[in-house]
Write a protein that holds these residues in place. Sequence first.
Motif, PDB file in Angstrom:
ATOM      1  N   TRP A 129       0.851  -1.194   0.000  1.00  0.00           N
ATOM      2  CA  TRP A 129       0.000   0.000   0.000  1.00  0.00           C
ATOM      3  C   TRP A 129       0.885   1.242   0.000  1.00  0.00           C
ATOM      4  CZ3 TRP A 129      -4.080   2.265  -1.337  1.00  0.00           C
ATOM      5  CH2 TRP A 129      -4.727   3.263  -0.627  1.00  0.00           C
ATOM      6  N   ASN A 147      -3.652   5.359  -5.481  1.00  0.00           N
ATOM      7  CA  ASN A 147      -4.865   6.084  -5.886  1.00  0.00           C
ATOM      8  C   ASN A 147      -4.671   6.831  -7.197  1.00  0.00           C
ATOM      9  OD1 ASN A 147      -6.513   9.071  -5.232  1.00  0.00           O
ATOM     10  ND2 ASN A 147      -7.656   7.171  -5.415  1.00  0.00           N
ATOM     11  N   HIS A 186      -8.953   2.700  -5.081  1.00  0.00           N
ATOM     12  CA  HIS A 186      -7.601   2.163  -5.143  1.00  0.00           C
ATOM     13  C   HIS A 186      -7.410   1.352  -6.417  1.00  0.00           C
ATOM     14  CE1 HIS A 186      -8.299   2.042  -0.514  1.00  0.00           C
ATOM     15  NE2 HIS A 186      -8.208   3.272  -0.970  1.00  0.00           N
TER      16      HIS A 186
END
Length: 554
Positions: A129, A147, A186
């Motif tokens: 992430w 993102n 995402h």
Amino acid sequence: MSSYDYIIVGAGSAGCVLANRLSEDPNNSVLLLETGGSDKSIFIQMPTALSIPMNTDKYAWQFHSEPEPYLDNREMHCPRGKVLGGSSSINGMVYVRGHAEDFEEWEACGAKGWGYQKCLPYFKRAESWYLGGDTHRGGSGPLGVNNGNEMQNPLYRAFIKAGEQAGYPITNDYNAAQQEGFGPMHMTVKGGKRCSAARAYLDPVKDRDNLTILTHVRVHKILMDGKRAVGVSYRKDGNMHEARTDNNVILSAGSIGSPQLLQHSGIGDAEHLKSVGIECVHNLPGVGENLQDHLEFYFQYRCKKPITINGKLDWFSKGIIGAKWFFFKKGLGTTNHFESCAFIRSKAGVKWPDMQYHFMPAAIRYDGKSAFDGHGFQVHVGHNKPKSRGFVKVQSADPEQAPKIQFNYLKAQEDIEGFRACVRLTREIIDQSAFDEYRDSEIQPGEEVKTDEEIDAFVRKAVESAYHPSCTCKMGEDEMAVVDSQTRVRGLEGLHVVDSSIFPTIPNGNLNGPTIMVAEKAADMILGNPPLPEEDVPVIEDSNWESQQRSNQL
């Protein structure tokens, strides 16, 4: 003829994970077989070009359903990846794990050990992430997630604000404690490039001495010795070959390919196999049944301001975007353009979200074509917990003939009512003041579409697959289950299925993330490793779900 410890059929989202994890031990010899070829095309690697590989025969099986009786007999397009990385190399790159309750539902369906707390560690192991790891997110896994362009277009934030104004909660991370609400979306993009399963899991290990990768291979049959799988036969360069194993054959050919190969190998419903001229080796009536998919349609509006991607569809603008991506891996080429989203409940009495939104600052089709002149925006919306069920069935003994696919979309009345909610709730959201400076006339469905009958007719005409076929070799313990909770084909030895076909029910969200998680967890099972320790983490849900459809106070 060669012999391996593990033979994996299909180098898609699950197969790439398995090839990586099973070959970590240099004592394990692993063969990975893939019908397609290289994934190095610029059209695969550049996120904004996502519509091209999906609609290219070289990179995707261009399956179509039978005429769908509840969709005005439309034949629905069902592309599946035919390239290293499988569907993760042709998909929209949206990363959604699903709601925690989706996995509790799996456990309740008989998939023992697949509840949320037991799956979360494998989601985290897979993921890197971009904001770093924490209680819910992984920070050092192979799969890059971010993102995109950080919602630079103001329409993304207008969508989130409109949801808040309509009384829904804000969620900063729908893949963490709280799925329900409006927030950033995402995507599996890393360093400006698509982060497919091939890039994340296969590229770093493809030169291992104990891993053999064969492309442009068509597997015809699983070789059986009684009730044990001992290898596969496949065609390559016009010639037939065999590969043998003393350990395991693992099918990761996807929700269409895996049941198709099982049936061609004589594993499936005995009566159906007999009807198409295939000798039954093992009667397993659930093979190919329980087919589930997500449907969606585009809610489109004209935009008052010239700020949408519709202004970037000319060849000159595309050239600038492509050049900026090619040389610098920056700009609009680095995103799938779905940078804000929402997950909501369609009505009171629904415990967790069953509707999903992808917002895009453009009014455009998946094939990259605009439906009108000028600027517009759209939100993709679908009812994501369908009750309708379909099937995948081989049509003959020819292993290279496409199977018969029937989804039975909208057969269940609950699904019809879910899409009525999609139309009415979406209109309410877009009508909020956050969109006043941008919102112009409604393109689709059209303001005249109001009654139940008008909405139903529009949905039958306009709805499309979200390309999430799943559940055709479901995991469980009942008579229609195909694999057990260890991913082993029930009643046989040496044969596993590991891909989205083993989902008992379809989660609320895109399927690439859960498929990779399933493969991570299955790899430990196949290797005999102890499972990762389960993690008891908070899950935020509306405590008043039985009596209210929305709350901004979660």
